[in-house]
Design an enzyme around this catalytic site. Structure first.
Site, PDB file in Angstrom:
ATOM      1  CE  LYS A  46      -4.069   1.632   2.535  1.00 17.07           C
ATOM      2  NZ  LYS A  46      -5.020   1.541   1.427  1.00 17.07           N
ATOM      3  CB  CYS A 138      -2.915  10.095  -3.717  1.00 12.50           C
ATOM      4  SG  CYS A 138      -4.142   9.898  -2.406  1.00 12.50           S
ATOM      5  N   GLY A 234     -13.341   0.485 -10.277  1.00 15.11           N
ATOM      6  CA  GLY A 234     -14.250  -0.593 -10.659  1.00 15.11           C
ATOM      7  C   GLY A 234     -14.535  -0.573 -12.158  1.00 15.11           C
TER       8      GLY A 234
HETATM    9  C1  DHB Z   1      -5.591   6.659  -1.468  1.00 13.94           C
HETATM   10  C2  DHB Z   1      -6.245   6.690  -2.667  1.00 13.94           C
HETATM   11  C3  DHB Z   1      -5.542   6.564  -3.824  1.00 13.94           C
HETATM   12  O1  DHB Z   1      -6.129   6.578  -5.031  1.00 13.94           O
HETATM   13  C4  DHB Z   1      -4.162   6.423  -3.766  1.00 13.94           C
HETATM   14  O2  DHB Z   1      -3.483   6.318  -4.899  1.00 13.94           O
HETATM   15  C5  DHB Z   1      -3.515   6.392  -2.567  1.00 13.94           C
HETATM   16  C6  DHB Z   1      -4.236   6.513  -1.402  1.00 13.94           C
HETATM   17  C7  DHB Z   1      -6.358   6.819  -0.206  1.00 13.94           C
HETATM   18  O3  DHB Z   1      -7.357   7.521  -0.181  1.00 13.94           O
HETATM   19  O4  DHB Z   1      -5.939   6.266   0.815  1.00 13.94           O
END
Ligand code: DHB
Length: 387
Positions: A46, A138, A234
């Site tokens: 992650k 993000c 999705g």
């Molecule tokens: C999150 C969402 C994302 O699309 C990403 O690339 C990294 C983190 C999040 O909201 O945690």
């Protein structure tokens, strides 16, 4: 013979071309170990920040009831970079020594990203971290824009990142947001191409940022954080992912691989992305909803498609999307009809379907002619029309 799904990303071998996207079920060693135990060809952690953090308040995710769209505004909950590069974490999740381990970083600032890269470069586990994915896409950090939509900032970050990791044993990937406007693909590619010695691959696409899911009963958003604005993922985003992979593959230098991600939930979806130029395919939302067994299923489905076409490896079709043609459209139409008739007693091949259609058309013409003759006869005798 079973077709091979093996591939490489930035020169790093993957046992299969299907693996997890950074995000769902990738925050802990326990979750990542399940990915490793499946047919996934690699394991991606992650997105990390410098320090462990809890992310945005709940509810911060939502799955549309039709299964076509999911939403998340998690705000980067994660265990912090030290956890993802720790020997114990990597040993716990990487039970298959043939698979690569990859980390993702998503610093709140450039300084944070540089600090995390420095930690990775100096980590005793560096030789066990085959790829590092820098997330410039993000959408869910409140008050922070999506970096890769600001081309000046993106270029500056890549310049500094490139200098910082020069000579270090780090293979870098860049996670990109979906681009929607024609010139943006070229602008992004022009910048990425300037760092072709540094960038091993791009992962395209992240979620479609700042989407909104609204409930008519409460007359409010379904997600509490960030005023309900969230990243969309999705099946609904697959077509945007296909276009991004195709456009980037055409615009990027050959040395930069494209990893496709976005709405993949079947071997067919993976096949489409590879046809558009993806060297590997990440699965995010489907992994979230179905769990790690999705990797085995998708691999099997992809192999079945390859087998039916006589393909032995992904290079047989990778990037080989054909131009539209009348012959191709006929093949597509025939296949769609055969698919519709699958439930019946006979499974028609495209040619057989076309033959049956011709017979049905002829029958319809004869019936119409008969009705016309009967009507003309009635009219000539001054009768009442039957309809
Ligand atoms: C999150 C969402 C994302 O699309 C990403 O690339 C990294 C983190 C999040 O909201 O945690």
């Amino acid at each position: 013979m079973t077709p091979s799904l093996a591939t490489t990303v930035g020169g790093v071998p993957l046992t299969t071309c299907i693996y997890n996207a950074s995000g769902p079920r990738s925050g802990t060693a326990a979750a990542l170990s399940k990915v490793c135990e499946s047919q996934a060809g690699g394991v991606l952690a992650k997105s990390a920040t410098i320090a462990k953090q809890n992310g945005n308040p709940l509810p911060r995710t939502y799955h549309a009831t039709n299964g076509q769209a999911s939403f998340n505004s998690e705000g980067l909950p994660n265990n912090g970079i030290d956890y993802y590069i720790a020997k114990e974490t990597i040993e716990e999740c990487m039970t298959d020594p043939q698979k690569p381990y990859m980390v993702s970083i998503s610093g709140k600032t450039l300084a944070d990203n540089l600090e995390m890269l420095d930690k990775i470069a100096k980590a005793p586990t560096l030789d066990k971290i085959q790829l590092v994915e820098l997330n410039l896409a993000c959408p869910n950090v409140i008050g922070k824009p999506i970096i890769a939509y600001d081309f000046d900032q993106m270029k500056d970050i890549l310049k500094q990142v490139s200098a910082a990791i020069s000579g270090k044993n780090i293979k870098l990937g860049i996670k990109l947001p979906p681009y929607l406007d024609g010139p943006h693909f070229q602008q992004a590619a022009d910048i990425l191409n300037q760092f072709d010695g540094t960038i091993a691959y791009v992962a395209s696409i992240n979620t479609v940022g700042n989407s909104l899911v609204v409930d008519i009963h409460s007359e409010a958003p379904m997600i509490s954080s960030n005023q309900g604005f969230a990243g969309l993922s999705g099946p609904a985003v697959k077509y945007t992912a296909l276009a991004n992979v195709r456009k980037l593959r055409l615009a990027l230098k050959e040395s930069i691989d494209v990893v496709g991600v976005g709405g993949v939930e079947s071997g067919k979806d993976a096949f489409e992305l590879i046809l558009c130029g993806a060297t590997a395919v990440q699965v995010g939302t489907c992994h979230w909803t179905e769990g790690p067994k999705c990797f085995d299923r998708i691999c099997q489905e992809l192999q079945d498609i390859m087998k039916s076409k006589g393909y032995t490896c992904i290079h047989d079709f990778k990037g080989k999307l054909k131009e539209w043609s009348r012959e191709g459209a006929d093949i597509a139409r025939g296949a769609a009809k055969a698919e519709t008739k699958k439930d019946g007693t006979t499974k028609e091949a495209a040619g057989g379907g076309a033959k049956n259609d011709a017979a049905a058309n002829l029958l319809q013409t004869i019936l119409m002619a008969l009705i016309a003759i009967l009507l003309a006869d009635k009219l000539s005798k001054g009768g009442i029309l039957p309809f």
